[in-house]
Motif scaffolding. Structure first.
Motif, PDB file in Angstrom:
ATOM      1  N   GLU A 136       0.610  -1.041   0.220  1.00 19.45           N
ATOM      2  CA  GLU A 136       0.184  -0.004  -0.142  1.00 19.45           C
ATOM      3  C   GLU A 136       0.513   1.404   0.063  1.00 19.45           C
ATOM      4  OE1 GLU A 136      -3.014  -0.031  -0.730  1.00 19.45           O
ATOM      5  OE2 GLU A 136      -3.574  -1.958  -0.373  1.00 19.45           O
ATOM      6  N   ASP A 137       1.939   1.666   0.673  1.00 15.07           N
ATOM      7  CA  ASP A 137       2.545   2.420   1.050  1.00 15.07           C
ATOM      8  C   ASP A 137       2.921   2.774  -0.337  1.00 15.07           C
ATOM      9  OD1 ASP A 137       3.979   4.443   2.388  1.00 15.07           O
ATOM     10  OD2 ASP A 137       6.189   3.941   0.858  1.00 15.07           O
ATOM     11  N   TRP A 138       3.783   1.785  -1.134  1.00 14.72           N
ATOM     12  CA  TRP A 138       4.295   2.337  -2.804  1.00 14.72           C
ATOM     13  C   TRP A 138       2.913   2.588  -3.646  1.00 14.72           C
ATOM     14  CZ3 TRP A 138       9.142   2.170  -4.679  1.00 14.72           C
ATOM     15  CH2 TRP A 138      10.233   1.721  -3.789  1.00 14.72           C
ATOM     16  N   GLY A 139       1.834   2.053  -3.479  1.00 17.70           N
ATOM     17  CA  GLY A 139       0.626   1.809  -4.440  1.00 17.70           C
ATOM     18  C   GLY A 139       0.904   1.678  -5.957  1.00 17.70           C
ATOM     19  N   MET A 140       1.650   0.188  -5.641  1.00 18.56           N
ATOM     20  CA  MET A 140       0.697  -0.810  -6.412  1.00 18.56           C
ATOM     21  C   MET A 140       0.598  -1.695  -5.894  1.00 18.56           C
ATOM     22  SD  MET A 140       5.321  -0.123  -7.875  1.00 18.56           S
ATOM     23  CE  MET A 140       5.964   1.389  -8.099  1.00 18.56           C
ATOM     24  N   VAL A 600      -2.747   3.109   8.169  1.00 17.65           N
ATOM     25  CA  VAL A 600      -1.237   1.627   7.567  1.00 17.65           C
ATOM     26  C   VAL A 600      -1.897   1.732   6.470  1.00 17.65           C
ATOM     27  CG1 VAL A 600      -0.921  -0.018   7.580  1.00 17.65           C
ATOM     28  CG2 VAL A 600      -1.461   0.517   9.862  1.00 17.65           C
ATOM     29  N   LEU A 601      -2.737   1.788   5.760  1.00 16.23           N
ATOM     30  CA  LEU A 601      -2.747   1.243   4.132  1.00 16.23           C
ATOM     31  C   LEU A 601      -3.262   2.728   3.700  1.00 16.23           C
ATOM     32  CD1 LEU A 601      -5.904  -1.438   4.619  1.00 16.23           C
ATOM     33  CD2 LEU A 601      -3.047  -1.320   4.296  1.00 16.23           C
ATOM     34  N   HIS A 602      -3.874   3.784   4.403  1.00 21.98           N
ATOM     35  CA  HIS A 602      -3.787   5.357   3.873  1.00 21.98           C
ATOM     36  C   HIS A 602      -3.201   6.492   4.738  1.00 21.98           C
ATOM     37  CE1 HIS A 602      -7.630   3.139   1.727  1.00 21.98           C
ATOM     38  NE2 HIS A 602      -7.359   2.682   2.541  1.00 21.98           N
ATOM     39  N   PRO A 603      -2.076   6.487   4.861  1.00 23.22           N
ATOM     40  CA  PRO A 603      -1.107   6.818   6.135  1.00 23.22           C
ATOM     41  C   PRO A 603      -1.434   8.718   5.325  1.00 23.22           C
ATOM     42  CG  PRO A 603       0.362   6.304   4.024  1.00 23.22           C
ATOM     43  CD  PRO A 603      -1.099   5.617   4.189  1.00 23.22           C
ATOM     44  N   ALA A 604      -1.801   9.162   4.083  1.00 24.02           N
ATOM     45  CA  ALA A 604      -2.067  10.629   4.505  1.00 24.02           C
ATOM     46  C   ALA A 604      -3.551  10.632   3.780  1.00 24.02           C
ATOM     47  CB  ALA A 604      -0.910  10.908   1.852  1.00 24.02           C
ATOM     48  N   ASP A 605      -3.971  10.791   5.021  1.00 21.61           N
ATOM     49  CA  ASP A 605      -6.049  10.854   4.788  1.00 21.61           C
ATOM     50  C   ASP A 605      -5.827  11.829   5.793  1.00 21.61           C
ATOM     51  OD1 ASP A 605      -8.065  11.237   5.206  1.00 21.61           O
ATOM     52  OD2 ASP A 605      -8.672   9.164   4.396  1.00 21.61           O
ATOM     53  N   THR A 606      -5.705  12.854   5.482  1.00 24.96           N
ATOM     54  CA  THR A 606      -5.244  13.538   6.826  1.00 24.96           C
ATOM     55  C   THR A 606      -6.813  14.116   7.740  1.00 24.96           C
ATOM     56  OG1 THR A 606      -5.614  15.489   5.021  1.00 24.96           O
ATOM     57  CG2 THR A 606      -3.299  15.407   5.342  1.00 24.96           C
ATOM     58  N   ASP A 607      -7.883  13.670   6.991  1.00 21.83           N
ATOM     59  CA  ASP A 607      -8.986  13.944   7.630  1.00 21.83           C
ATOM     60  C   ASP A 607      -8.535  13.034   9.123  1.00 21.83           C
ATOM     61  OD1 ASP A 607      -9.769  16.068   6.698  1.00 21.83           O
ATOM     62  OD2 ASP A 607     -11.125  15.166   4.750  1.00 21.83           O
ATOM     63  N   VAL A 608      -8.853  11.766   8.273  1.00 23.44           N
ATOM     64  CA  VAL A 608      -8.571  10.462   9.270  1.00 23.44           C
ATOM     65  C   VAL A 608      -7.231  10.284  10.269  1.00 23.44           C
ATOM     66  CG1 VAL A 608      -8.588   7.932   9.900  1.00 23.44           C
ATOM     67  CG2 VAL A 608      -9.334   9.178   7.786  1.00 23.44           C
ATOM     68  N   LEU A 609      -5.764  11.632  10.200  1.00 24.74           N
ATOM     69  CA  LEU A 609      -4.387  11.934  11.123  1.00 24.74           C
ATOM     70  C   LEU A 609      -5.543  12.852  11.982  1.00 24.74           C
ATOM     71  CD1 LEU A 609      -2.101  12.205   8.740  1.00 24.74           C
ATOM     72  CD2 LEU A 609      -2.537  10.521  10.660  1.00 24.74           C
ATOM     73  N   PHE A 610      -6.671  13.805  11.421  1.00 20.04           N
ATOM     74  CA  PHE A 610      -7.307  14.875  12.861  1.00 20.04           C
ATOM     75  C   PHE A 610      -8.020  14.309  13.433  1.00 20.04           C
ATOM     76  CE2 PHE A 610      -9.879  17.572  13.879  1.00 20.04           C
ATOM     77  CZ  PHE A 610      -8.521  18.480  14.388  1.00 20.04           C
ATOM     78  N   LYS A 631       2.638  15.983  11.122  1.00 19.05           N
ATOM     79  CA  LYS A 631       1.923  15.629   9.870  1.00 19.05           C
ATOM     80  C   LYS A 631       0.956  16.647   8.832  1.00 19.05           C
ATOM     81  CE  LYS A 631       3.605  10.918  11.282  1.00 19.05           C
ATOM     82  NZ  LYS A 631       3.041   9.739  12.021  1.00 19.05           N
ATOM     83  N   ILE A 632      -0.022  16.402   9.415  1.00 17.24           N
ATOM     84  CA  ILE A 632      -1.246  16.493   8.602  1.00 17.24           C
ATOM     85  C   ILE A 632       0.004  18.786   8.711  1.00 17.24           C
ATOM     86  CG2 ILE A 632      -3.195  17.848   8.749  1.00 17.24           C
ATOM     87  CD1 ILE A 632      -4.155  16.118  11.447  1.00 17.24           C
ATOM     88  N   LEU A 633       0.457  19.738   9.186  1.00 18.37           N
ATOM     89  CA  LEU A 633       0.381  20.826   8.867  1.00 18.37           C
ATOM     90  C   LEU A 633       1.488  20.987   7.971  1.00 18.37           C
ATOM     91  CD1 LEU A 633       0.165  22.506  11.978  1.00 18.37           C
ATOM     92  CD2 LEU A 633      -1.156  22.653  10.574  1.00 18.37           C
TER      93      LEU A 633
END
Length: 655
Positions: A136-140, A600-610, A631-633
């Motif tokens: 998931e991190d590689w997106g492949m 773990v699968l969506h580390p860049a989802d800032t709404d969920v990070l918040f 990370k969000i900022l």
């Protein structure tokens, strides 16, 4: 005769596991960790492995001596890409981890673009990831094969040395992923042993043999793991080996950890809690033995060597072509011979049109689906196979009455009629899989039909579809020559009413309320004869194109796209429900775990990070909340809610 594999000596422990497949390996020796060649202290050289130089490997490649090449990183793949031999690329690390270890000086998107170009241009390449999180991190997309551990090689934990064991190479240098600084805080004042290549740790020791290494695990009281999320999985091979001996594990919290707190070890983000559990285990042998026994059972259940070997044998046993007979053509001469023939997976006689099993579509259908609707089911041969494989119900929809009668013998039920006109006798959300194999191009209003079918799909369901690609180079050449000739089958089937490119397919599904989660293609074999798919240039007939990206060039050879899709936003909706339920039940720790599993699968989802930062605040984990907000900022520096929560966290830290 055993397959002969060429690989590279970056990971003695992993090659040692691969050797269990029984294949014959030539292993190119490499410099790593300040040493050259195979480090026998880590693992003995398996009897079916032969160490070779780079020159010897090239001689073997030129002679056609190898059936497969296994690369362990992108540079390995580049070094052998000119040889037309089936290749496997193993991803041992996350891309985000490699970038972080390099000081964050690499542009992620630019690197990924170059990597994808290389991967797309490599003939017969299989991608293998050692964990789902790394994929998931590689997106492949590729195969996920977890490590395999043979517990019979490790058992016999004694725990007679009352010290903590920690294992890793370059622990200090890779603190961001291995958590050496966390270890130092946890073990202050306690006795411990450090194993591995660690030039900056004075008392680090490299065991003289694998047997001595295993004896360290059998003799020490506790194993400490601090692999850090999100840069690493909640385990590494050394930790799994420790568990295999029956050794109790203390681990910093990580969403993918196999440790269950208090069951087969101790797991927590609270360092004070972990320190207390370490001291407890050092003084309580019976408790340590009990936890270690269950840790060993976990390995047998989740990381069995049998599964690892079986999966690798399957991949290594795929049919191969004779590489010595492969002669690549120039990119510019593809129009010769059969290169321009317009064909597809439905390129069959009219009598066989409704009798296709569609194995290519079948491979996209997730295991475990129980209620399936096959729109345009033909005689139902695909549905019959799905019922044989365990589906509870497969209903079909077909226009032709004669074909419907034949399909009734194979399926749970068949509805005869025009999908654009008929009402369906099913409850909303009834099906967990919709199949649309070569159907949307036959419809007057495919968008309306997709929207209509959407309500019959469960929130966790999946759509599987196949759609021809009108951007195929043969169609373009036909247009240039002034023709648009319909045929009995193929891309210009005379019954096709709508035509799609990949971009239009993506737009169609997005407008209908679906998110495409996976896409693959049936490709003209002429693509594999291109000598330089990265050139960005191609000529066919009177057409010459330049400035093409690798993806654009490949698209010209796709005659059919196959895809999986799910309802838009469903995964986030499920997460929100789970978090709301956990918090409503007074269980913010449960909400935290749900959020971590998603991240773990969506580390860049800032709404969920918040949301994760908010939950950490509820739990009093202000440091963790602060790290998450940072990370969000990075991505959204002006985000007001994150800035406000950060101010609250900073105030709490000062108080």
């Amino acid at each position: 005769m055993n397959p002969r594999i060429l690989t590279f000596n970056w990971h003695e422990s992993y090659i040692h596991l691969l050797a269990r497949t029984g294949c014959d390996f030539d292993v190119v020796e490499k410099w790593k960790g300040g040493r050259f060649g195979w480090i026998e202290e880590f693992r003995p050289i398996p009897s079916n492995c032969r160490l070779v130089s780079e020159d010897e490997a090239k001689t073997g490649l030129n002679a056609g001596a190898y059936d497969r090449i296994i690369a362990h990183n992108i540079n390995d793949l580049i070094s052998v890409n000119e040889w037309p031999i089936p290749k496997i690329l193993i991803f041992h690390n996350k891309l985000s981890t490699e970038i972080a270890l390099g000081g964050n000086t690499v542009n992620r998107e630019a690197y990924l673009e170059n990597a994808r170009q290389l991967i797309d241009s490599t003939k017969d390449l299989t991608l293998v990831f050692i964990s789902k999180a790394k994929m998931e991190d590689w997106g492949m997309k590729g195969e996920v094969i977890l490590p395999g551990i043979d517990t019979a090689e490790y058992g016999g934990w004694r725990g007679d040395i009352h010290k903590v064991l920690r294992v890793g190479n370059f622990l200090m240098e890779r603190d961001i992923i291995l958590g050496y600084s966390i270890q130092d805080r946890l073990l202050k004042g306690l006795s411990s042993t450090v194993l591995g290549l660690n030039p900056n740790i004075a008392d680090s020791y490299v065991p003289e043999s694998w047997e001595e290494f295993k004896d360290f695990m059998r003799s020490h009281s506790v194993y400490l793991n601090t692999t850090r999320y999100p840069y690493e999985d909640g385990y590494n091979l050394a930790m799994l080996e420790a568990m295999a001996t029956g050794m109790p594990i203390i681990s910093i919290e990580n969403p993918s950890s196999p440790i269950e707190d208090g069951i087969n070890g101790y797991l927590s983000p609270d360092e004070d809690y972990l320190r207390g559990r370490i001291e407890e285990l050092l003084g309580n042998g019976s408790l340590a033995e009990s936890l270690g026994r269950r840790a060993r059972e976990t390995i047998m259940d989740k990381f069995p060597i049998e599964s690892f070997v079986e999966e690798w044998k399957r991949i290594l046993g795929k049919p191969v072509y004779n590489s010595t007979n492969y002669k690549p053509n120039s990119t510019k001469d593809i129009v010769e011979g059969e290169g321009l023939k317009i064909f597809s997976m439905t390129d069959v006689s009219k009598n066989d049109y409704f009798r296709q099993e569609r194995r290519d579509v079948e491979t996209l259908i997730p295991s475990g689906v129980k209620r399936i609707l096959d729109v345009g089911c033909g005689e139902g041969l695909l549905g019959r196979r799905l019922l044989e494989k365990g589906a509870n119900e497969v209903f079909g929809i077909e226009f032709s009455p004669d074909v419907c009668r034949r399909a009734e013998k194979n399926l749970t039920g068949v509805i005869c009629g025009d999908i654009e006109e008929i009402d369906l006798p099913f409850d909303e959300g009834y099906f967990d899989c919709l199949i649309l194999a070569d159907i949307l191009e036959h419809l007057r209003t495919p968008l309306s039909t997709l929207k209509k079918l959407r309500k019959y799909l469960s929130d966790s369901g999946v759509v599987v579809a196949s759609i021809p690609n009108v951007r195929y180079h043969g169609i373009i050449n036909m247009l240039v020559e002034g023709h648009w000739k319909y045929e009995d089958h193929g891309i210009l089937d005379k019954t096709h009413l709508r035509f799609f490119t990949r971009k239009e397919i993506e737009s169609l599904f997005a407008e209908a309320g679906f998110e495409i989660t996976g896409i693959t293609a049936n490709i003209d074999p002429a693509y594999n004869s291109l000598s330089d798919p990265l050139s960005g240039e191609i000529s066919f007939g009177r057409v010459s194109l330049s400035g093409l990206s690798p993806e654009e060039l490949r698209d010209l050879f796709v005659f059919q796209y196959l895809l999986k899709a799910e309802k838009t936003g469903v995964e986030v909706l499920r997460l929100n429900d789970a978090v709301k339920t956990a918090i409503g039940a007074g269980n913010p720790a449960g909400a935290k775990k749900e959020l971590e599993e998603y991240l773990v699968l969506h580390p860049a989802d800032t709404d969920v990070l918040f949301r994760y930062a908010e939950v950490c605040c509820k739990l009093g984990l202000v440091d963790k909340a602060g790290e998450t907000l940072e990370k969000i900022l990075i991505f959204e520096p002006d985000r007001e809610d994150a800035l406000e929560l950060k101010r609250i966290v900073e105030k709490a830290c000062k108080e």
